[in-house]
Scaffold this active site. Sequence first.
Site, PDB file in Angstrom:
ATOM      1  N   PRO A  99      67.113 -13.945 -12.377  1.00 55.69           N
ATOM      2  CG  PRO A  99      66.958 -11.667 -12.882  1.00 55.69           C
ATOM      3  CD  PRO A  99      66.939 -13.028 -13.508  1.00 55.69           C
TER       4      PRO A  99
ATOM      5  CB  SER B 288      62.614 -22.871 -23.484  1.00 58.05           C
ATOM      6  OG  SER B 288      63.063 -21.611 -23.026  1.00 58.05           O
TER       7      SER B 288
ATOM      8  N   GLY C  89      67.123 -17.924 -24.847  1.00 53.70           N
ATOM      9  CA  GLY C  89      66.518 -16.994 -25.807  1.00 53.70           C
ATOM     10  C   GLY C  89      65.001 -17.095 -25.865  1.00 53.70           C
TER      11      GLY C  89
ATOM     12  CG  ASP D  46      54.741   2.014  -8.880  1.00 59.53           C
ATOM     13  OD1 ASP D  46      54.787   2.643  -7.798  1.00 59.53           O
ATOM     14  OD2 ASP D  46      54.581   2.573  -9.978  1.00 59.53           O
TER      15      ASP D  46
ATOM     16  CB  THR E 119      51.210   4.975  -9.866  1.00 57.97           C
ATOM     17  OG1 THR E 119      52.541   4.820 -10.395  1.00 57.97           O
ATOM     18  CG2 THR E 119      51.045   6.379  -9.305  1.00 57.97           C
TER      19      THR E 119
ATOM     20  CG  HIS F 136      60.852 -15.543 -15.854  1.00 59.10           C
ATOM     21  ND1 HIS F 136      60.942 -16.354 -14.745  1.00 59.10           N
ATOM     22  CD2 HIS F 136      60.881 -14.279 -15.377  1.00 59.10           C
ATOM     23  CE1 HIS F 136      61.018 -15.607 -13.649  1.00 59.10           C
ATOM     24  NE2 HIS F 136      60.970 -14.341 -14.010  1.00 59.10           N
ATOM     25  CG  ASP F 137      60.472 -17.715 -23.884  1.00 58.56           C
ATOM     26  OD1 ASP F 137      61.098 -18.788 -23.771  1.00 58.56           O
ATOM     27  OD2 ASP F 137      60.019 -17.302 -24.972  1.00 58.56           O
TER      28      ASP F 137
ATOM     29  CG  HIS G 175      60.006  -4.758 -11.370  1.00 51.18           C
ATOM     30  ND1 HIS G 175      61.183  -5.118 -10.751  1.00 51.18           N
ATOM     31  CD2 HIS G 175      59.673  -5.832 -12.140  1.00 51.18           C
ATOM     32  CE1 HIS G 175      61.542  -6.334 -11.133  1.00 51.18           C
ATOM     33  NE2 HIS G 175      60.645  -6.791 -11.977  1.00 51.18           N
ATOM     34  CB  THR G 176      56.166   1.056 -13.588  1.00 53.09           C
ATOM     35  OG1 THR G 176      55.174   2.057 -13.342  1.00 53.09           O
ATOM     36  CG2 THR G 176      55.894   0.481 -14.962  1.00 53.09           C
TER      37      THR G 176
HETATM   38  C1  HEM Z   1      66.627  -7.147 -13.472  1.00 54.43           C
HETATM   39  C2  HEM Z   1      66.360  -8.185 -12.772  1.00 54.43           C
HETATM   40  C3  HEM Z   1      64.980  -8.593 -12.355  1.00 54.43           C
HETATM   41  C4  HEM Z   1      64.675  -9.138 -11.160  1.00 54.43           C
HETATM   42  C5  HEM Z   1      65.644  -9.445 -10.036  1.00 54.43           C
HETATM   43  C6  HEM Z   1      63.263  -9.373 -11.142  1.00 54.43           C
HETATM   44  C7  HEM Z   1      62.587  -9.960 -10.099  1.00 54.43           C
HETATM   45  C8  HEM Z   1      61.221 -10.045  -9.988  1.00 54.43           C
HETATM   46  C9  HEM Z   1      60.513 -10.577  -8.855  1.00 54.43           C
HETATM   47  C10 HEM Z   1      61.170 -11.170  -7.620  1.00 54.43           C
HETATM   48  C11 HEM Z   1      59.192 -10.442  -9.100  1.00 54.43           C
HETATM   49  C12 HEM Z   1      58.050 -10.849  -8.180  1.00 54.43           C
HETATM   50  C13 HEM Z   1      57.809 -12.322  -8.274  1.00 54.43           C
HETATM   51  C14 HEM Z   1      56.893 -12.817  -7.177  1.00 54.43           C
HETATM   52  O1  HEM Z   1      57.344 -12.987  -6.072  1.00 54.43           O
HETATM   53  O2  HEM Z   1      55.708 -13.025  -7.458  1.00 54.43           O
HETATM   54  C15 HEM Z   1      59.059  -9.832 -10.392  1.00 54.43           C
HETATM   55  C16 HEM Z   1      57.869  -9.516 -10.986  1.00 54.43           C
HETATM   56  C17 HEM Z   1      57.769  -8.950 -12.225  1.00 54.43           C
HETATM   57  N1  HEM Z   1      58.799  -8.736 -13.119  1.00 54.43           N
HETATM   58 FE1  HEM Z   1      60.741  -8.773 -12.698  1.00 54.43          FE
HETATM   59  N2  HEM Z   1      62.727  -8.961 -12.321  1.00 54.43           N
HETATM   60  C18 HEM Z   1      63.742  -8.479 -13.100  1.00 54.43           C
HETATM   61  C19 HEM Z   1      63.630  -8.019 -14.394  1.00 54.43           C
HETATM   62  C20 HEM Z   1      62.446  -7.943 -15.075  1.00 54.43           C
HETATM   63  C21 HEM Z   1      62.333  -7.641 -16.483  1.00 54.43           C
HETATM   64  C22 HEM Z   1      63.521  -7.422 -17.404  1.00 54.43           C
HETATM   65  C23 HEM Z   1      61.017  -7.623 -16.772  1.00 54.43           C
HETATM   66  C24 HEM Z   1      60.329  -7.379 -18.081  1.00 54.43           C
HETATM   67  C25 HEM Z   1      60.887  -6.950 -19.165  1.00 54.43           C
HETATM   68  C26 HEM Z   1      60.304  -7.892 -15.541  1.00 54.43           C
HETATM   69  C27 HEM Z   1      58.942  -7.893 -15.411  1.00 54.43           C
HETATM   70  C28 HEM Z   1      58.272  -8.198 -14.246  1.00 54.43           C
HETATM   71  C29 HEM Z   1      56.835  -8.025 -14.073  1.00 54.43           C
HETATM   72  C30 HEM Z   1      55.890  -7.398 -15.070  1.00 54.43           C
HETATM   73  C31 HEM Z   1      56.523  -8.518 -12.808  1.00 54.43           C
HETATM   74  C32 HEM Z   1      55.135  -8.601 -12.170  1.00 54.43           C
HETATM   75  C33 HEM Z   1      54.558  -9.971 -12.466  1.00 54.43           C
HETATM   76  C34 HEM Z   1      53.138 -10.165 -11.983  1.00 54.43           C
HETATM   77  O3  HEM Z   1      52.529  -9.248 -11.456  1.00 54.43           O
HETATM   78  O4  HEM Z   1      52.662 -11.290 -12.168  1.00 54.43           O
HETATM   79  N3  HEM Z   1      61.205  -8.108 -14.547  1.00 54.43           N
HETATM   80  N4  HEM Z   1      60.314  -9.613 -10.932  1.00 54.43           N
END
Ligand code: HEM
Length: 345
Positions: A183, A100, A96, A262, A265, A90-91, A213-214
């Site tokens: 997103p 922020s 960039g 995920d 796992t 998100h940062d 998201h694994t």
């Molecule tokens: C490609 C578009 C992406 C979308 C639409 C997206 C969306 C989301 C959403 C909706 C969540 C759950 C938030 C919630 O409701 O609590 C999430 C969690 C997460 N995202 Fe993404 N994400 C994207 C890309 C990424 C990228 C690029 C990364 C890291 C390089 C990432 C890492 C994570 C991680 C690790 C979680 C789990 C956070 C937690 O357990 O606190 N995501 N993401």
Amino acid sequence: MVMKSNRFTLFVLLLQLLMLVAATSSSKSLNNIGKPNNIVPKLLPPQAYLSFSHYHSSCPDLEAIIHRRLQAWFNKDYTLAASLIRLHFHDCAVRGCDASILLNSRGSERSAEVSKTLRGYRVIDDIKKQIEIKCPKTVSCADILTVAAREATVRVGGPFWEVPFGRKDGKISIDREANRIVPQGYENVTTLIKLFESLGLNELDLVILSGSHTIGRCNCQTIQNRLYNFNGTRRPDPSLDTNYLKTLKTKCSKTYNIVDLDGTTPRTFDVAYYNNLKKKMGLLSTDQSLYSNERTSNFVELFASQPSLFYDQFAVSMVKLGNVGVLTRPNEGEIRSNCNFINRY
Ligand code: HEM
Ligand SMILES: *[C@@H]1O[C@H](CO)[C@@H](O)[C@H](O)[C@H]1NC(C)=O
Ligand SMILES: *[C@@H]1O[C@H](CO)[C@@H](O)[C@H](O)[C@H]1NC(C)=O
């Protein structure tokens, strides 16, 4: 026609693989990796590159301090690892990798709707405090957050990579920008590719980094429409496996309103995320659409069957993510004393 487009996809895939090999082998000569020419969309003067030796004399223990503090935090709460990786994304997505997202004031990115489930701010504050004791006014919050994401990845079983340093902290942070850019899980692949392109990242990076998201979790509210009212139909999303749908509905009816990203796992860094997509078990519709869209589905197939490729390329794409829009020139940004606020002079 079909034949042609398949061949073309295959060609693109091969090309990307070649680039992957090139990127992996060039990471052996450490100097190349932080060069903005390779990864940062805008050209900077030569002296403004990130470097691996940036803190070698000014804060030699930096990574050891961060490592030690993070182990303590992760031992207390394992789920923080995923949250720190997400915080870094998100940062970097908005203005960039300039910390922020950490600015804690009215109307900043942190206060935006899209930021409301972000966690890990206290961890970064704690690390920053330790570092300020050893190396005052030296290490940027943006660099700390970048290493933290690396440490978190390693902790959950993912790859290690060297982090190039020298990012400065930004002074601007606007909630509207975050809401416009970050997103939320219902975008189509075209929109996601456009977003990543605007960051200097490609389709391969999109599929790889979504592989984060694994691990990690999602609030049920985010997937409410997929479960009950897809696209205004008052029915579940047909692209969800029916058993998985049942499981999700049950889990989301509990007061503990959170599900794993995920579904098979959730605590290990592996390619189950990609195999889930092949079984209609992607949690977010953005996850699932990576497999239904022909611009990205080949990558999903590839990583589902080749764990070592996913593992290696994840490191490469994370370095690219960490180099997005970095502030490095003398007149750009600052080294914040407190990650929550810009400095007052
Ligand atoms: C490609 C578009 C992406 C979308 C639409 C997206 C969306 C989301 C959403 C909706 C969540 C759950 C938030 C919630 O409701 O609590 C999430 C969690 C997460 N995202 Fe993404 N994400 C994207 C890309 C990424 C990228 C690029 C990364 C890291 C390089 C990432 C890492 C994570 C991680 C690790 C979680 C789990 C956070 C937690 O357990 O606190 N995501 N993401
Ligand atoms: C994707 O979403 C964008 C923004 O909502 C929309 O303008 C575009 O038409 C959509 N593209 C496809 C291929 O559905
Ligand atoms: C969503 O609904 C609109 C209007 O009912 C329809 O045109 C569109 O194809 C639907 N989108 C999906 C992905 O089903």
